[in-house]
Design a protein around this motif. Sequence first.
Motif, short mmCIF file in Angstrom:
data_model
loop_
_atom_site.label_atom_id
_atom_site.label_comp_id
_atom_site.label_asym_id
_atom_site.label_seq_id
_atom_site.Cartn_x
_atom_site.Cartn_y
_atom_site.Cartn_z
N LEU A 163 -8.13 2.93 0.64
CA LEU A 163 -8.70 1.63 0.95
C LEU A 163 -10.20 1.79 1.12
CD1 LEU A 163 -5.93 1.94 3.11
CD2 LEU A 163 -6.20 -0.52 2.79
N ARG A 164 -10.96 0.79 0.64
CA ARG A 164 -12.41 0.84 0.80
C ARG A 164 -12.93 -0.57 1.07
NH1 ARG A 164 -14.47 1.90 -5.49
NH2 ARG A 164 -14.01 -0.20 -6.27
N PRO A 165 -13.97 -0.69 1.90
CA PRO A 165 -14.52 -2.02 2.20
C PRO A 165 -15.37 -2.53 1.04
CG PRO A 165 -15.73 -0.32 3.40
CD PRO A 165 -14.59 0.38 2.70
N LEU A 166 -15.26 -3.82 0.77
CA LEU A 166 -16.04 -4.40 -0.32
C LEU A 166 -17.53 -4.31 -0.06
CD1 LEU A 166 -14.02 -7.61 -1.30
CD2 LEU A 166 -14.53 -5.65 -2.75
N ARG A 167 -17.94 -4.35 1.19
CA ARG A 167 -19.37 -4.28 1.52
C ARG A 167 -19.93 -2.88 1.37
NH1 ARG A 167 -20.33 -7.82 7.03
NH2 ARG A 167 -19.39 -9.78 6.34
N GLY A 168 -19.07 -1.91 1.12
CA GLY A 168 -19.51 -0.53 1.04
C GLY A 168 -19.22 0.20 2.34
N GLY A 169 -18.93 1.47 2.24
CA GLY A 169 -18.62 2.26 3.42
C GLY A 169 -17.60 3.33 3.09
N ASP A 170 -17.08 3.96 4.12
CA ASP A 170 -16.18 5.09 3.93
C ASP A 170 -14.82 4.64 3.40
OD1 ASP A 170 -18.13 6.75 4.90
OD2 ASP A 170 -17.35 6.75 6.96
N THR A 171 -14.23 5.48 2.57
CA THR A 171 -12.88 5.25 2.05
C THR A 171 -11.86 5.76 3.06
OG1 THR A 171 -13.58 5.39 -0.26
CG2 THR A 171 -11.26 5.82 0.19
N VAL A 172 -10.81 4.98 3.27
CA VAL A 172 -9.71 5.35 4.16
C VAL A 172 -8.55 5.84 3.28
CG1 VAL A 172 -8.05 4.51 5.85
CG2 VAL A 172 -10.42 3.69 5.92
N CYS A 179 -7.55 -8.22 4.92
CA CYS A 179 -7.59 -6.98 4.12
C CYS A 179 -7.68 -7.23 2.62
CB CYS A 179 -6.36 -6.14 4.44
SG CYS A 179 -6.49 -4.41 3.92
N GLN A 180 -6.96 -8.24 2.12
CA GLN A 180 -6.95 -8.47 0.67
C GLN A 180 -8.28 -9.03 0.17
OE1 GLN A 180 -4.53 -7.14 -0.96
NE2 GLN A 180 -3.47 -6.68 0.95
N ARG A 181 -9.05 -9.68 1.05
CA ARG A 181 -10.32 -10.27 0.66
C ARG A 181 -11.51 -9.37 0.92
NH1 ARG A 181 -8.72 -13.98 4.17
NH2 ARG A 181 -10.75 -14.00 5.24
N THR A 182 -11.45 -8.60 2.00
CA THR A 182 -12.63 -7.84 2.42
C THR A 182 -12.51 -6.35 2.13
OG1 THR A 182 -11.74 -7.58 4.67
CG2 THR A 182 -13.12 -9.53 4.23
N TRP A 183 -11.33 -5.90 1.74
CA TRP A 183 -11.12 -4.50 1.36
C TRP A 183 -10.40 -4.46 0.03
CZ3 TRP A 183 -11.58 0.21 4.47
CH2 TRP A 183 -12.31 -0.01 5.64
N GLN A 184 -10.49 -3.32 -0.65
CA GLN A 184 -9.70 -3.06 -1.86
C GLN A 184 -8.81 -1.84 -1.61
OE1 GLN A 184 -12.89 -2.56 -4.79
NE2 GLN A 184 -12.35 -4.56 -5.67
N HIS A 185 -7.74 -1.73 -2.39
CA HIS A 185 -6.88 -0.56 -2.28
C HIS A 185 -6.52 -0.06 -3.67
CE1 HIS A 185 -4.26 -4.15 -2.22
NE2 HIS A 185 -3.37 -3.41 -2.86
N ALA A 186 -6.11 1.20 -3.74
CA ALA A 186 -5.81 1.84 -5.03
C ALA A 186 -4.85 2.99 -4.80
CB ALA A 186 -7.09 2.35 -5.69
N VAL A 187 -4.09 3.33 -5.85
CA VAL A 187 -3.32 4.57 -5.90
C VAL A 187 -3.89 5.36 -7.07
CG1 VAL A 187 -1.06 5.63 -6.24
CG2 VAL A 187 -1.25 3.50 -4.95
N PRO A 188 -4.71 6.38 -6.82
CA PRO A 188 -5.39 7.07 -7.92
C PRO A 188 -4.48 8.03 -8.67
CG PRO A 188 -5.94 8.10 -5.84
CD PRO A 188 -5.10 6.90 -5.50
N LYS A 189 -4.89 8.36 -9.87
CA LYS A 189 -4.21 9.41 -10.61
C LYS A 189 -4.39 10.73 -9.88
CE LYS A 189 -5.27 7.25 -15.09
NZ LYS A 189 -3.91 6.81 -15.42
N THR A 190 -3.51 11.68 -10.12
CA THR A 190 -3.64 13.00 -9.53
C THR A 190 -3.28 14.06 -10.56
OG1 THR A 190 -2.83 14.50 -7.81
CG2 THR A 190 -1.30 12.79 -8.56
N ALA A 191 -4.04 15.13 -10.58
CA ALA A 191 -3.78 16.22 -11.51
C ALA A 191 -2.68 17.14 -11.00
CB ALA A 191 -5.06 17.03 -11.74
N HIS A 192 -2.36 17.03 -9.71
CA HIS A 192 -1.31 17.88 -9.15
C HIS A 192 0.06 17.36 -9.61
CE1 HIS A 192 -4.25 19.83 -6.62
NE2 HIS A 192 -4.67 18.66 -6.20
N ALA A 193 1.00 18.28 -9.73
CA ALA A 193 2.35 17.89 -10.15
C ALA A 193 2.93 16.90 -9.16
CB ALA A 193 3.23 19.13 -10.27
#
Length: 208
Positions: free
Chosen positions: A154-163, A179-193
């Motif tokens: 999760l990261r704030p739209l205004r900029g700042g640290d990722t949770v 949360c849905q308006r002021t933050w974004q969320h993601a599930v990133p790819k991973t190179a680990h199995a």
Amino acid sequence: MSAHLQGSLFDQADRPALGPLTGLRRTVLGDGAWIDVLPGWLSGGDALFATLADEVPWRAERRQMYDRTVDVPRLLAFYRDGDALPSPVLDEARDALSAHYAEELGEPFTTAGLCHYRDGRDSVAWHGDTHGRSSHEDTMVAILSLGAPRDLLLRPLRGGDTVRRPLGHGDLIVMGGSCQRTWQHAVPKTAHARGPRISVQYRPRGVR
């Protein structure tokens, strides 16, 4: 669809069962946003995962990306208000969440969206669930995670640290407030199995 999930040595329940929601722990993110997290809310999830992987009518989507059309890197399914969910325990989970958050949310969870991450190459990019009322109203999105562990960022739209919140087999996270308006969320790819993962996202009416 067949998906291989290595069974958990720590989750030997014969059938899926939900624990109490009293163990939820809230983290205030800022800008009116918060998350509640409960590890291991669902036990006995191996059989449920197999049922969902094999019986849900998964669909692959393609999306326009700049000047080309690309595959969406995960499989999707969506159950509207009134649709029969693919397992009774998913109805129980929705009803338990609706009861627990009734005073704070003011309405029930009604829909269920499912995502199937087949391995570490599947992902979802940074976004907020802002289609519908969530573009201008506070709301909640509850996610039940099944299968191989993956990180939710999760990261704030205004900029700042990722949770970073690791989500494992049977874990619950609820994103609330703004949360849905002021933050974004993601599930990133991973190179680990990584084995397959299924997430079940519960939302109120008119929130996508």
